[in-house]
Design a protein around this motif. Structure first.
Motif, mmCIF file in Angstrom:
data_model
loop_
_atom_site.group_PDB
_atom_site.id
_atom_site.type_symbol
_atom_site.label_atom_id
_atom_site.label_comp_id
_atom_site.label_asym_id
_atom_site.label_seq_id
_atom_site.Cartn_x
_atom_site.Cartn_y
_atom_site.Cartn_z
ATOM 1 N N ASN A 119 0.292 -20.404 -9.324
ATOM 2 C CA ASN A 119 -0.876 -21.085 -10.154
ATOM 3 C C ASN A 119 -1.814 -21.828 -9.300
ATOM 4 O O ASN A 119 -2.743 -22.422 -9.797
ATOM 5 C CB ASN A 119 -0.128 -21.819 -11.417
ATOM 6 C CG ASN A 119 0.363 -20.770 -12.386
ATOM 7 O OD1 ASN A 119 -0.042 -20.040 -12.702
ATOM 8 N ND2 ASN A 119 1.445 -21.575 -13.145
ATOM 9 N N LYS A 120 -1.217 -21.881 -7.874
ATOM 10 C CA LYS A 120 -2.114 -22.864 -7.230
ATOM 11 C C LYS A 120 -2.113 -24.263 -7.666
ATOM 12 O O LYS A 120 -3.248 -25.026 -7.516
ATOM 13 C CB LYS A 120 -3.435 -22.405 -6.826
ATOM 14 C CG LYS A 120 -3.448 -21.023 -6.073
ATOM 15 C CD LYS A 120 -4.974 -20.510 -5.933
ATOM 16 C CE LYS A 120 -4.859 -19.080 -5.006
ATOM 17 N NZ LYS A 120 -4.756 -17.955 -5.756
ATOM 18 N N ASP A 121 -1.096 -24.643 -8.195
ATOM 19 C CA ASP A 121 -0.988 -26.173 -8.873
ATOM 20 C C ASP A 121 -1.400 -27.198 -7.741
ATOM 21 O O ASP A 121 -1.923 -28.221 -8.033
ATOM 22 C CB ASP A 121 0.295 -26.474 -9.489
ATOM 23 C CG ASP A 121 0.363 -25.751 -10.847
ATOM 24 O OD1 ASP A 121 -0.626 -25.202 -11.295
ATOM 25 O OD2 ASP A 121 1.547 -25.502 -11.329
ATOM 26 N N THR A 122 -0.694 -27.082 -6.414
ATOM 27 C CA THR A 122 -0.991 -28.243 -5.527
ATOM 28 C C THR A 122 -2.374 -28.182 -5.151
ATOM 29 O O THR A 122 -3.105 -29.426 -5.002
ATOM 30 C CB THR A 122 -0.059 -27.673 -4.147
ATOM 31 O OG1 THR A 122 1.001 -27.745 -4.696
ATOM 32 C CG2 THR A 122 -0.521 -28.932 -3.314
ATOM 33 N N THR B 129 -4.609 -31.319 -6.103
ATOM 34 C CA THR B 129 -5.568 -32.195 -4.806
ATOM 35 C C THR B 129 -7.101 -32.229 -5.429
ATOM 36 O O THR B 129 -7.667 -33.253 -5.182
ATOM 37 C CB THR B 129 -5.341 -31.476 -3.640
ATOM 38 O OG1 THR B 129 -3.938 -31.235 -3.525
ATOM 39 C CG2 THR B 129 -5.882 -31.914 -2.554
ATOM 40 N N LEU B 130 -7.662 -31.324 -6.134
ATOM 41 C CA LEU B 130 -9.016 -31.162 -6.398
ATOM 42 C C LEU B 130 -9.184 -32.189 -7.580
ATOM 43 O O LEU B 130 -10.060 -32.853 -7.359
ATOM 44 C CB LEU B 130 -9.427 -29.823 -6.845
ATOM 45 C CG LEU B 130 -9.521 -28.930 -5.604
ATOM 46 C CD1 LEU B 130 -9.676 -27.515 -6.257
ATOM 47 C CD2 LEU B 130 -10.620 -29.289 -4.863
ATOM 48 N N GLU C 129 3.389 -28.215 -15.373
ATOM 49 C CA GLU C 129 4.762 -27.823 -15.522
ATOM 50 C C GLU C 129 4.948 -26.857 -16.555
ATOM 51 O O GLU C 129 5.766 -26.121 -16.420
ATOM 52 C CB GLU C 129 5.305 -29.381 -15.994
ATOM 53 C CG GLU C 129 5.398 -30.193 -14.794
ATOM 54 C CD GLU C 129 6.081 -29.961 -13.533
ATOM 55 O OE1 GLU C 129 7.129 -29.186 -13.636
ATOM 56 O OE2 GLU C 129 5.466 -30.077 -12.586
ATOM 57 N N TYR C 130 4.272 -27.262 -17.685
ATOM 58 C CA TYR C 130 4.574 -26.127 -18.761
ATOM 59 C C TYR C 130 4.066 -24.775 -18.312
ATOM 60 O O TYR C 130 4.720 -23.961 -18.690
ATOM 61 C CB TYR C 130 3.624 -26.355 -20.051
ATOM 62 C CG TYR C 130 4.044 -27.662 -20.889
ATOM 63 C CD1 TYR C 130 5.120 -27.552 -21.519
ATOM 64 C CD2 TYR C 130 3.011 -28.508 -21.356
ATOM 65 C CE1 TYR C 130 5.621 -28.664 -22.249
ATOM 66 C CE2 TYR C 130 3.420 -29.898 -22.058
ATOM 67 C CZ TYR C 130 4.580 -29.682 -22.433
ATOM 68 O OH TYR C 130 5.032 -30.638 -23.324
ATOM 69 N N ARG C 131 2.916 -24.693 -17.663
ATOM 70 C CA ARG C 131 2.653 -23.336 -16.914
ATOM 71 C C ARG C 131 3.513 -22.685 -16.065
ATOM 72 O O ARG C 131 4.089 -21.316 -16.021
ATOM 73 C CB ARG C 131 1.222 -23.330 -16.409
ATOM 74 C CG ARG C 131 -0.119 -23.594 -17.261
ATOM 75 C CD ARG C 131 -1.331 -23.211 -16.574
ATOM 76 N NE ARG C 131 -1.109 -24.152 -15.480
ATOM 77 C CZ ARG C 131 -2.352 -23.977 -14.268
ATOM 78 N NH1 ARG C 131 -3.087 -23.174 -14.806
ATOM 79 N NH2 ARG C 131 -2.240 -24.432 -13.301
#
Length: 177
Positions: free
Chosen positions: A29-32, A36-37, A112-114
């Motif tokens: 999901n590119k959460d990091t 950061t963005l 977290e849910y995703r």
């Protein structure tokens, strides 16, 4: 990402796979990157408060000049206005940080849910539930109310359990893969 020795010693193989699948969900999901963005955007908006300080400084100089020009021996009015202005800016900045902090954490809880749903889609929903049931049984987290939830980067375990159970119970046709 890493697996601790405690996780290796206390989790079942299925639970470990579920946790790794959850962490993979963050990568997928590119959460990091998004986090950061999110934080960079918040920092950029924070920098927008700097002109208020600069404007206040120059306004104070102008008021001090006119107060001195009009014959005031001390700058009590200017000093009072200067202090009031900066107190208001500081109060606005504190409230802005507080709201931004809650907003960023809201996004983090959504991540977290995703990631939980990615693990469930990968076929580890029951194992992830088992992991969260164990956490809930151990009572590792202590609920401290709504503001504590807002300040948390992770949802309460009970909420995650509800989300995963709801996700698993949906018809397969309703789940976007």
């Amino acid at each position: 990402m890493g697996i601790t020795s405690a996780a290796m010693n206390h989790l079942t193989e299925g639970q470990l796979k579920a946790v790794v699948a959850h962490e993979y969900g963050h990568l997928a999901n590119k959460d990091t990157l998004h986090f950061t963005l999110f934080n960079a955007g918040f920092a950029a908006l924070t920098a927008a408060l700097l002109p208020l300080y600069i404007i206040g400084f120059f306004l104070s100089l102008i008021f001090a000049f006119f107060e001195g020009f009009l014959g005031g021996s001390n700058a009590t009015v200017t000093t009072g206005l200067f202090k009031l202005f900066f107190k208001m800016v500081n109060l606005a900045q504190v409230q802005y940080f507080r709201i931004g902090f809650y907003f960023v954490n809201f996004g983090s809880r959504d991540f977290e849910y995703r990631a939980d749903e990615v693990a469930a889609k990968a076929g580890y929903g029951q194992e992830l539930l088992s992991f969260f049931y164990n956490l809930e049984r151990e009572n590792i987290e202590s609920r401290k109310g709504f503001l504590a939830l807002l300040a948390s980067t992770h949802p309460y375990t009970a909420y995650r359990i509800e989300n995963i159970e709801s996700f698993i119970s949906r018809e397969p046709a309703q789940i976007d893969i």
